[in-house]
Design an enzyme around this catalytic site. Sequence first.
Site, short mmCIF file in Angstrom:
data_model
loop_
_atom_site.label_atom_id
_atom_site.label_comp_id
_atom_site.label_asym_id
_atom_site.label_seq_id
_atom_site.Cartn_x
_atom_site.Cartn_y
_atom_site.Cartn_z
N VAL A 18 38.25 49.21 49.44
CA VAL A 18 38.75 50.63 50.32
C VAL A 18 39.31 51.70 50.23
O VAL A 18 39.12 52.40 49.99
CB VAL A 18 38.42 50.03 51.35
N CYS A 31 50.94 45.57 34.52
CA CYS A 31 49.45 45.87 34.60
C CYS A 31 49.29 47.65 34.91
O CYS A 31 48.59 47.95 33.92
CB CYS A 31 48.43 45.09 35.45
N CYS A 39 46.94 40.02 39.04
CA CYS A 39 46.07 41.33 38.85
C CYS A 39 44.44 41.09 38.10
O CYS A 39 44.97 41.01 36.90
CB CYS A 39 47.15 42.36 38.05
N GLY A 81 35.94 48.88 44.08
CA GLY A 81 35.16 48.50 44.65
C GLY A 81 35.30 47.99 46.11
O GLY A 81 34.67 48.16 46.85
N GLY A 116 39.94 55.31 39.43
CA GLY A 116 40.03 54.12 38.97
C GLY A 116 39.16 53.36 40.51
O GLY A 116 39.33 53.38 41.74
N LEU A 117 38.12 53.37 40.62
CA LEU A 117 37.18 52.62 41.36
C LEU A 117 36.93 51.76 41.60
O LEU A 117 36.37 51.00 40.50
CB LEU A 117 35.68 53.52 41.61
#
Length: 374
Positions: A21, A107, A203, A19, A16-17
């Site tokens: 770091v 979430c 979230c 954005g 799950g990227l």
Amino acid sequence: MHLKLPIHSSQRVIVGLSGGVDSAIAAHRLLEQGYAVEALFMKNWEEDDAEGYCAAAEDLADARAVAERLGIRLHTVNFSAEYWDRVFEYFLHEYRALRTPNPDVLCNKEIKFAAFLDHALGLGAETIATGHYARVVADERGYHLHRGIDEDKDQTYFLHLLDQEQLSRARFPLADLSKSEVRTLAHRLGLANADKKDSTGICFIGERRFSDFLARYLPREPGPIETPEGVPLGEHRGLAYYTIGQRQGLGIGGVSQGREAPWYVAVKDSVNNRLIVVQDSRHPLLMSSGLEALQPHWISGQTPKPPFRCLARLRHRQPLQPCTLIAVGADGCRVRFDEPQRAVTPGQSIVFYQGTECLGGAVIERAFTTPSGG
């Protein structure tokens, strides 16, 4: 005996990227470990895209830059409908009931480790990974959730609703790293988001003036702010807009009642629509010897037998507190603390631990101030 989670060079994992770091370094570490890595960017809120609060476009651009830098494929998906139905409706229901929910907990359960997991499996992945600071240990009894090495960033509090199936599919590559090590590694890799600020706020909804955001969905119902003795101090915007223990945003600065000290929300009197505030952060109205909680969830699937000694926290990053589960059932539990706890807040989660292992948790229903809970 602890067994290492399997790592196979052919095993396909989707990260799950976001954005940020953390997820970027999670993807990098999986590549180093020999996984076949792909990434997924989730969009989960679009009610006010035009206002730019969520900065989804910026986050997606950062995720694309990371994927390109790491040489991995990036998928995108919109879970806005699922988020609204499974998380946000509950969020609003709890605020209408004058409780203070924690949407990050739900979430994770419903979006990141349910909708995302299902979507990733549909794309042919065997496992999913996130940038959470947590650790999974597998043994002959099943899968266990443990705190990450960075105690300040540990996120098991938000992951306590995960079950055995979800944990069996989950990878947390940052388990043995501190946040500073993550940023150092990101700089070494030349990632543009190495110094990107950690996300805060609700979230997937992001940072915003919370009272203004909530007012779009809940009516304002003003009423008096008073001391426990009934001395009027001002007017509140609506009880739903406040939480137990809150100090900021009360709008009664300069009203000292003879003492220059901050005010804290102690009671939300729904019958009379009064907000009761006190000046002592450890006022008796703010202190509780125990609590009752509903909807208990145990990660192992096994309900502990009372009396059960363990540790607990009532909010993220709170030091672990010794306690005893004095009653446990399928619908709820009763907890007694060794030391009185401040600002026990209905709607929030109490999460239980033994050592570094997160056992599960429940939703706080009410606090009590006597050992019997009466």
